[in-house]
Design an enzyme around this catalytic site. Sequence first.
Site, PDB file in Angstrom:
ATOM      1  N   LEU A   1     -12.776   1.067   7.572  1.00 23.59           N
ATOM      2  CA  LEU A   1     -12.578  -0.108   8.169  1.00 23.59           C
ATOM      3  C   LEU A   1     -11.238  -0.422   7.535  1.00 23.59           C
ATOM      4  O   LEU A   1     -11.183  -0.455   6.231  1.00 23.59           O
ATOM      5  CB  LEU A   1     -13.609  -1.126   7.853  1.00 23.59           C
ATOM      6  CG  LEU A   1     -14.860  -0.747   8.605  1.00 23.59           C
ATOM      7  CD1 LEU A   1     -15.900  -1.729   8.203  1.00 23.59           C
ATOM      8  CD2 LEU A   1     -14.529  -0.826  10.125  1.00 23.59           C
TER       9      LEU A   1
ATOM     10  N   GLU B 186      13.159   9.374  -0.312  1.00 29.44           N
ATOM     11  CA  GLU B 186      13.685   8.296  -1.323  1.00 29.44           C
ATOM     12  C   GLU B 186      12.578   7.445  -1.734  1.00 29.44           C
ATOM     13  O   GLU B 186      12.520   6.893  -2.803  1.00 29.44           O
ATOM     14  CB  GLU B 186      14.785   7.764  -0.646  1.00 29.44           C
ATOM     15  CG  GLU B 186      16.011   8.324  -0.343  1.00 29.44           C
ATOM     16  CD  GLU B 186      16.054   9.119   1.105  1.00 29.44           C
ATOM     17  OE1 GLU B 186      14.889   9.049   1.584  1.00 29.44           O
ATOM     18  OE2 GLU B 186      16.762  10.191   1.269  1.00 29.44           O
TER      19      GLU B 186
ATOM     20  N   LEU C 256       0.819  -1.338  -0.133  1.00 29.60           N
ATOM     21  CA  LEU C 256      -0.074  -0.054  -0.139  1.00 29.60           C
ATOM     22  C   LEU C 256       0.820   1.371   0.053  1.00 29.60           C
ATOM     23  O   LEU C 256       2.054   1.388   0.572  1.00 29.60           O
ATOM     24  CB  LEU C 256      -0.922   0.128   0.849  1.00 29.60           C
ATOM     25  CG  LEU C 256      -2.154  -1.158   1.040  1.00 29.60           C
ATOM     26  CD1 LEU C 256      -2.874  -1.470   2.324  1.00 29.60           C
ATOM     27  CD2 LEU C 256      -3.001  -0.879  -0.067  1.00 29.60           C
TER      28      LEU C 256
END
Lengths: 612, 612
Positions: free
Chosen positions: A180, A360, A119
């Site tokens: 959620l 970075e 993610l």
Amino acid sequence: MTEGSVETIAGIANQLRIHSIASTTAAGSGHPTSCCSAADLVAALFFGHMRYDPKNPRYANNDRFILSKGHAAPLLYAAWAETGLFPASELLKLRELTSDIEGHPTPRLPFVDVASGSLGQGLSAGVGMALCAKLDQLDHRIYVLLGDGECAEGSVWEAASLAGTYKLNNLVAVVDVNRLGQSQATAFGHDLAVYEKRFASFGWRTEVIDGHDVDEILEVLAAAGLGDQPLAILAKTWKGAGVPLTQDKDGWHGKPLPKDEAEKAVAALKPNSMSGATVPIFPPNHLPAPKNEAPASYPPLAYKKGDQVATREAYGNALARIGEVDQRIVALDGDTKNSTYAEKFLKKFPGRFFECFIAEQNMVGVALGFGTRGKIPFASTFAAFFSRAHDQIRMAGHSQGNIKLAGSHVGVSIGEDGGSQMGLEDLGLMRAINGSVVLYPSDAVCAEKLVEEMTRTRGIGYLRTSRPKTPVIYDNGDSFPVGGAKILRQTSTDKVTVVAAGVTLFEALKAADELAKEGITITVVDAYSIKPLAKDAIKAAAQKTRNLVITVEDHYPEGGLGDAVAGELSADGIRVHKLAVYECPRSGKPEELLAKYGIDAAAIVKKVKALG
Amino acid sequence: MTEGSVETIAGIANQLRIHSIASTTAAGSGHPTSCCSAADLVAALFFGHMRYDPKNPRYANNDRFILSKGHAAPLLYAAWAETGLFPASELLKLRELTSDIEGHPTPRLPFVDVASGSLGQGLSAGVGMALCAKLDQLDHRIYVLLGDGECAEGSVWEAASLAGTYKLNNLVAVVDVNRLGQSQATAFGHDLAVYEKRFASFGWRTEVIDGHDVDEILEVLAAAGLGDQPLAILAKTWKGAGVPLTQDKDGWHGKPLPKDEAEKAVAALKPNSMSGATVPIFPPNHLPAPKNEAPASYPPLAYKKGDQVATREAYGNALARIGEVDQRIVALDGDTKNSTYAEKFLKKFPGRFFECFIAEQNMVGVALGFGTRGKIPFASTFAAFFSRAHDQIRMAGHSQGNIKLAGSHVGVSIGEDGGSQMGLEDLGLMRAINGSVVLYPSDAVCAEKLVEEMTRTRGIGYLRTSRPKTPVIYDNGDSFPVGGAKILRQTSTDKVTVVAAGVTLFEALKAADELAKEGITITVVDAYSIKPLAKDAIKAAAQKTRNLVITVEDHYPEGGLGDAVAGELSADGIRVHKLAVYECPRSGKPEELLAKYGIDAAAIVKKVKALG
């Protein structure tokens, strides 16, 4: 050209929900509730707003869509199936070994630019694509769908900050705030003001909407591109929306519906669903394609043997030299450009240099974005700080990305700045990237030629450059193919093969000179290609020296040159003795540190003698 | 007890400037201008505000000071010298090999809790310390000095967000906004409103001040701890402040003043400087020390052989079991606690569990902070996502940190979720951390015992757990020392030694059974301790099987088990044949993937036969 009506799009959204539920139930795993929350947003984007050619998802001026919340993959697949790109029946092969419809999206599919599933990475790729679109004077936009949970990742804010700084009004972030997470509610639940304030403070225009109100979604999308800021659409949604069993309920993350519940849900959605097949999709503008061709050749080098040039400086020289004839080259740096020498490229080609500041992770993601658009991005910082972006580099591997990284300031040879600034694990980290090429030049000629090789070798390339000046030892005309090595010393009486690279190559040469005074000869190999390794050449050399190899590296003993040689050649009976940095090093002078940690000429001489 | 007057503190600030200039000029390298900008802030903190015992920098209830902008190390050293902890003459040994006064701070010095020098990490450690102070009911505060440039690092915002969520009013961030980065101005220069809005949107109380106005600094510091928010002090400063040659000038980052200019600068500062020696420092409150003792023993296990238990679940069981008797244990997770099974600890000990949300960099930094305060923090997420925090783990190594990481969902054996979710490089990454211990259990007993071992082994520990259930094969009373291995099959006629761990151990056992049917016997070794490796045991086994070893790992071929065995044993003539995952894997069923990528029993059988 007519746009899909609000009712049509709401119907398609339910069709996407049906596909997402059916495919995950068929697979027996997956994240249907994470798809359902974003279904209206995706339906509106694909069938009511974005401009693209659904038959040619790779077309240069298509709007791009990045699914940063990659676990909603079934929704993405469903949308493309509904455009007619492939039959919807394929969706039921989700997660099967023989299908490219995988658990998380990868570019094995033509409509996926970057793999997602770790993610918080999509926005960085989007920033790279948005910068590239402006560079290439294309008018498409980049849409990135994020989850609210992933906004906890700092990389999102690195990307957000740079997008604000570069005023990327061709970039739109859509945050599916479904409240959620995987294991509990997010920190902020449905308090959308938190996200709004954050994006606003990072330089974005913001819109808070009901993510299930297609009318509202289309309205804010219609204003995308206005002004000089990127746009963040913060959409309040319900996880599992459209299915009473799951909507806004805990405990449904990453769980398919049981077969009977899936059937019930599909039956309930069906009457309000609609196929996307007949909805006309806005076509892209047809603009001149960017010039992304490889040049026939690069200008020649002009070093003199014996010149003292740091390989990091040669890196900068190379970028400036080849950038002249190769429009594909862009350069990025993280506020170290005066140390990595990327500034040499900046000075010549300011329009193709992108300062990414001290961030970075985002820099690597931006590079990945440029790579998807036909550019060859070179990103540089201290080698140690690429460890900051390791997950992005890992995902670039899964993305089949084309990015080139140059890590300077490696090993104890940097000296006084101390351990935190020394790249001591970078070879191990970069070797562990699937399909990576890991290069480590010792002189300026080799460094420049390896930069050229990197442009010719698609994939994740890593160049390890050194801080100290080293003498030029190669001819300007020498070639350094990926997977090669140079044998610099070899006689028929050699006792051992010393394999070195970078600064330790010069220690090995010094050791050879020292030993020669005592009548002991050794083979010295410059293993400038750490991965792929010149396995056959090193093996052949070693077999002439009683199968004995000493590796010498300015790196920790794990995962670097020594492990590479041992890992590749021990099966052939080659015996590898590793000299490496076995402790956490201190500040000191480079030569003091090479000696203290046992990787200088004296240590090599001692080891050769110990081997008898 | 009287506080230093404003004039005194301003004088001490100049004294710190003098030390910073003199020591870097003596060293011939370093960052004096980055010290000068923060000198007033540091002088005010150390001599006008913080409560600590300068003779005992490790005292449990001292206020903590973290220099996140580690390149300002000379300033930190100067401050402690001025408290009288060590003679100021030591400062002139800056960056010498024999001195602990290094280029960037490390805990070789008693007043440094965490190494810094990779930017953007200090605030996370501060969050960990602040959470720990609340847990331990201590009333000290944690002060973190950041640079403005480093606020581009996403990890700063991960830490900021968690600090806001946990309402850490015992945490103070001081941002030295000196406008100039290493290679150019920062993105926001002296626009302090940008930083103010960002911190405010992340849940902090903010104060914007003139960072050279000691009166103002002391005033906002006096209000630290009020309310229920962490406090961010955004201080406008001049890089190189106090030295006309360098103040607010480009081109002075990381450069010492030439000797003559240094002398000039010192002479100009001298009349307005003052020693800190006579300034009384506020003492800390003496509160009961936290109970951080190791228990005499841990409760016993109660598995039955043949039970099917995933090692990730055993990890959760172990935490819950040993947490009962060991108050040092705290657990952290990044919204994966229902997959890593850290939730078992949460359910039993909610007060010692800290949800870090999807922000792995910060989670590792928070763990590091807890570790500095005598706790044993266990942090868990998917193995693949620890790659996100590699720089933090690297710096934890330089910090001599005591943190325990558990990475679940490794290799192709996770199945359908696909490559992005598979830890395939984690062994390589964790081996490359100096001083790390890398453990990889195959069954529940081994997993639980290794968790115990991790509590007894100071340093960076990594436990690799698997997703699939595996049978319990060990006795509850078996011991698994770090650096050990278990030989599970061995006869005098064995043809080859198969070294495996985790899920591949069961494939090796299956292969042994298959081969036995054909009259071929093999040695099977469970290499549960990947680093340190049971070098002698594996060598001894291999020497009985014609020096032949096959390694089998659910990991990429680089840096993992195969490279570890080859790297350690090839010098002894052991021949290592590696079976590993040589491609970027796809989604599929676990058993399909083990077969496709050549690490299942059939592949082992084939390889054994191929070796003749």
